[in-house]
Design a protein around this motif. Structure first.
Motif, PDB file in Angstrom:
ATOM      1  N   VAL A 214      -4.777  10.777  -3.930  1.00 18.63           N
ATOM      2  CA  VAL A 214      -3.379  10.517  -4.221  1.00 18.63           C
ATOM      3  C   VAL A 214      -3.016  11.273  -5.494  1.00 18.63           C
ATOM      4  O   VAL A 214      -3.666  11.108  -6.521  1.00 18.63           O
ATOM      5  CB  VAL A 214      -3.112   9.012  -4.412  1.00 18.63           C
ATOM      6  CG1 VAL A 214      -1.656   8.774  -4.797  1.00 18.63           C
ATOM      7  CG2 VAL A 214      -3.481   8.235  -3.163  1.00 18.63           C
TER       8      VAL A 214
ATOM      9  N   GLU B  91      -8.992   9.491   1.053  1.00 17.60           N
ATOM     10  CA  GLU B  91      -7.643   9.839   0.614  1.00 17.60           C
ATOM     11  C   GLU B  91      -7.631  10.166  -0.881  1.00 17.60           C
ATOM     12  O   GLU B  91      -8.234   9.456  -1.679  1.00 17.60           O
ATOM     13  CB  GLU B  91      -6.728   8.644   0.884  1.00 17.60           C
ATOM     14  CG  GLU B  91      -5.317   8.777   0.477  1.00 17.60           C
ATOM     15  CD  GLU B  91      -4.489   7.548   0.860  1.00 17.60           C
ATOM     16  OE1 GLU B  91      -3.410   7.393   0.287  1.00 17.60           O
ATOM     17  OE2 GLU B  91      -4.909   6.746   1.716  1.00 17.60           O
TER      18      GLU B  91
ATOM     19  N   TYR C 295      -7.193   2.060  -5.231  1.00 15.54           N
ATOM     20  CA  TYR C 295      -6.891   3.395  -5.743  1.00 15.54           C
ATOM     21  C   TYR C 295      -7.635   3.573  -7.072  1.00 15.54           C
ATOM     22  O   TYR C 295      -7.258   2.999  -8.084  1.00 15.54           O
ATOM     23  CB  TYR C 295      -5.381   3.575  -5.936  1.00 15.54           C
ATOM     24  CG  TYR C 295      -4.625   3.319  -4.661  1.00 15.54           C
ATOM     25  CD1 TYR C 295      -4.570   4.279  -3.660  1.00 15.54           C
ATOM     26  CD2 TYR C 295      -3.989   2.102  -4.432  1.00 15.54           C
ATOM     27  CE1 TYR C 295      -3.904   4.038  -2.475  1.00 15.54           C
ATOM     28  CE2 TYR C 295      -3.317   1.856  -3.254  1.00 15.54           C
ATOM     29  CZ  TYR C 295      -3.281   2.823  -2.274  1.00 15.54           C
ATOM     30  OH  TYR C 295      -2.628   2.582  -1.100  1.00 15.54           O
TER      31      TYR C 295
ATOM     32  N   ARG D  56      -0.228  12.189  -0.644  1.00 12.06           N
ATOM     33  CA  ARG D  56      -1.459  11.616  -0.097  1.00 12.06           C
ATOM     34  C   ARG D  56      -2.169  12.717   0.675  1.00 12.06           C
ATOM     35  O   ARG D  56      -1.652  13.211   1.670  1.00 12.06           O
ATOM     36  CB  ARG D  56      -1.140  10.453   0.840  1.00 12.06           C
ATOM     37  CG  ARG D  56      -0.436   9.301   0.196  1.00 12.06           C
ATOM     38  CD  ARG D  56      -0.009   8.237   1.204  1.00 12.06           C
ATOM     39  NE  ARG D  56      -1.179   7.681   1.853  1.00 12.06           N
ATOM     40  CZ  ARG D  56      -1.256   7.450   3.176  1.00 12.06           C
ATOM     41  NH1 ARG D  56      -0.260   7.736   3.979  1.00 12.06           N
ATOM     42  NH2 ARG D  56      -2.351   6.939   3.698  1.00 12.06           N
TER      43      ARG D  56
ATOM     44  N   ILE E  88      -5.076  13.280   3.012  1.00 11.32           N
ATOM     45  CA  ILE E  88      -5.902  12.416   3.864  1.00 11.32           C
ATOM     46  C   ILE E  88      -6.936  13.262   4.581  1.00 11.32           C
ATOM     47  O   ILE E  88      -6.633  14.346   5.088  1.00 11.32           O
ATOM     48  CB  ILE E  88      -4.998  11.665   4.867  1.00 11.32           C
ATOM     49  CG1 ILE E  88      -3.982  10.829   4.080  1.00 11.32           C
ATOM     50  CG2 ILE E  88      -5.821  10.808   5.809  1.00 11.32           C
ATOM     51  CD1 ILE E  88      -2.847  10.305   4.892  1.00 11.32           C
TER      52      ILE E  88
ATOM     53  N   SER F 254       0.860  -1.177   0.000  1.00 15.90           N
ATOM     54  CA  SER F 254       0.000   0.000   0.000  1.00 15.90           C
ATOM     55  C   SER F 254       0.898   1.229   0.000  1.00 15.90           C
ATOM     56  O   SER F 254       2.082   1.144   0.301  1.00 15.90           O
ATOM     57  CB  SER F 254      -0.911   0.020   1.229  1.00 15.90           C
ATOM     58  OG  SER F 254      -0.158   0.291   2.390  1.00 15.90           O
ATOM     59  N   LEU F 255       0.321   2.363  -0.355  1.00 13.02           N
ATOM     60  CA  LEU F 255       1.105   3.601  -0.331  1.00 13.02           C
ATOM     61  C   LEU F 255       1.573   3.922   1.082  1.00 13.02           C
ATOM     62  O   LEU F 255       2.688   4.394   1.276  1.00 13.02           O
ATOM     63  CB  LEU F 255       0.292   4.763  -0.888  1.00 13.02           C
ATOM     64  CG  LEU F 255       0.263   4.869  -2.400  1.00 13.02           C
ATOM     65  CD1 LEU F 255      -0.564   6.074  -2.830  1.00 13.02           C
ATOM     66  CD2 LEU F 255       1.647   4.960  -2.993  1.00 13.02           C
ATOM     67  N   GLN F 256       0.715   3.673   2.058  1.00 15.14           N
ATOM     68  CA  GLN F 256       1.103   3.965   3.438  1.00 15.14           C
ATOM     69  C   GLN F 256       2.356   3.170   3.814  1.00 15.14           C
ATOM     70  O   GLN F 256       3.308   3.723   4.372  1.00 15.14           O
ATOM     71  CB  GLN F 256      -0.039   3.655   4.394  1.00 15.14           C
ATOM     72  CG  GLN F 256       0.290   3.985   5.831  1.00 15.14           C
ATOM     73  CD  GLN F 256      -0.892   3.784   6.766  1.00 15.14           C
ATOM     74  OE1 GLN F 256      -1.974   3.395   6.357  1.00 15.14           O
ATOM     75  NE2 GLN F 256      -0.680   4.037   8.033  1.00 15.14           N
TER      76      GLN F 256
ATOM     77  N   TYR G 149       0.037  11.793  -8.130  1.00 17.73           N
ATOM     78  CA  TYR G 149       1.289  11.180  -8.565  1.00 17.73           C
ATOM     79  C   TYR G 149       1.792  11.941  -9.778  1.00 17.73           C
ATOM     80  O   TYR G 149       1.037  12.198 -10.720  1.00 17.73           O
ATOM     81  CB  TYR G 149       1.065   9.711  -8.929  1.00 17.73           C
ATOM     82  CG  TYR G 149       2.246   9.076  -9.630  1.00 17.73           C
ATOM     83  CD1 TYR G 149       3.389   8.717  -8.922  1.00 17.73           C
ATOM     84  CD2 TYR G 149       2.230   8.856 -10.998  1.00 17.73           C
ATOM     85  CE1 TYR G 149       4.480   8.148  -9.562  1.00 17.73           C
ATOM     86  CE2 TYR G 149       3.316   8.288 -11.644  1.00 17.73           C
ATOM     87  CZ  TYR G 149       4.433   7.938 -10.923  1.00 17.73           C
ATOM     88  OH  TYR G 149       5.513   7.384 -11.564  1.00 17.73           O
TER      89      TYR G 149
ATOM     90  N   ASN H 103       0.786  13.902   3.117  1.00 18.86           N
ATOM     91  CA  ASN H 103       2.113  13.304   3.153  1.00 18.86           C
ATOM     92  C   ASN H 103       2.666  13.345   1.736  1.00 18.86           C
ATOM     93  O   ASN H 103       1.970  12.987   0.791  1.00 18.86           O
ATOM     94  CB  ASN H 103       2.067  11.842   3.606  1.00 18.86           C
ATOM     95  CG  ASN H 103       1.378  11.651   4.932  1.00 18.86           C
ATOM     96  OD1 ASN H 103       0.404  10.935   5.005  1.00 18.86           O
ATOM     97  ND2 ASN H 103       1.862  12.279   5.981  1.00 18.86           N
TER      98      ASN H 103
END
Length: 179
Positions: free
Chosen positions: A127, A125, A99, A141, A143, A23-25, A129, A69
């Motif tokens: 995202v 969330e 996602y 991210r 959130i 996961s991205l986290q 990119y 983040n």
């Protein structure tokens, strides 16, 4: 008693045998101390709107925003192979159905995309990119709680309207080569 023991053994095998998907986290946590990456956490206080009159929509958007983040990889001539590997990892993570792609621009290796997690009225969330082969890539991210696409657009509008706390962005400015 033997049944309880057998049940515990089966349960522990089932739990330890579970595959944890990337996961991205997890990716952020794994790479936040990597010297090739720059990790920045941005709080809602970056948008200083104390002296700005907010609409109801802007207030809702600001209240739904919890933190941002950012993880960036700066490419240079010495780390091209690692850059390619890390870019592939991020792209693979973003292929997960968790996602959902909202917008995409650019070609295969260079470009940008926006994804979200949740459903369109209850997004937890966003995202962002972006990748440019000669510069590197960044993943942000955003959130929050029960966000929607309008909330993100309102947040970007507030960033223009409000007084941005540039201190929180200093690490990113250094990455881009600005003093």
């Amino acid at each position: 008693m033997k049944r309880i023991g057998a049940l515990l053994v089966v349960l522990s095998l089932a739990l330890t045998g579970c595959e944890t998907k990337p996961s991205l986290q997890k990716y952020f946590v794994e790479n936040s101390d990597n010297k090739e990456f720059l990790a920045v956490d941005i709080s809602p206080s970056i948008i200083n709107v104390d002296k700005v009159a907010l609409s109801t929509e802007e207030k809702k958007a600001l209240e739904s925003f919890k933190k941002m983040n950012v993880l960036a990889f700066k490419a240079d001539g010495k780390n091209q192979q690692e850059f390619d590997v890390e870019r592939s990892k991020v792209k693979e993570i973003l292929k997960d159905p968790t996602y959902q792609e909202l917008v995409k621009a650019g070609n295969g290796k260079d470009g940008a995309a926006i994804y979200f997690v949740g459903d369109t009225d209850h997004i937890s969330e966003f995202v962002l990119y972006g990748c440019k082969s000669e510069n590197g890539f960044a993943v942000a991210r955003i959130i929050g709680d029960n966000m929607n696409p309008n909330d993100v657009m309102a947040l970007f509008g507030l960033m223009k309207k409000g007084n941005i706390d540039m201190e929180q962005l200093k690490p990113l400015q250094q990455l881009m080569g600005k003093p």
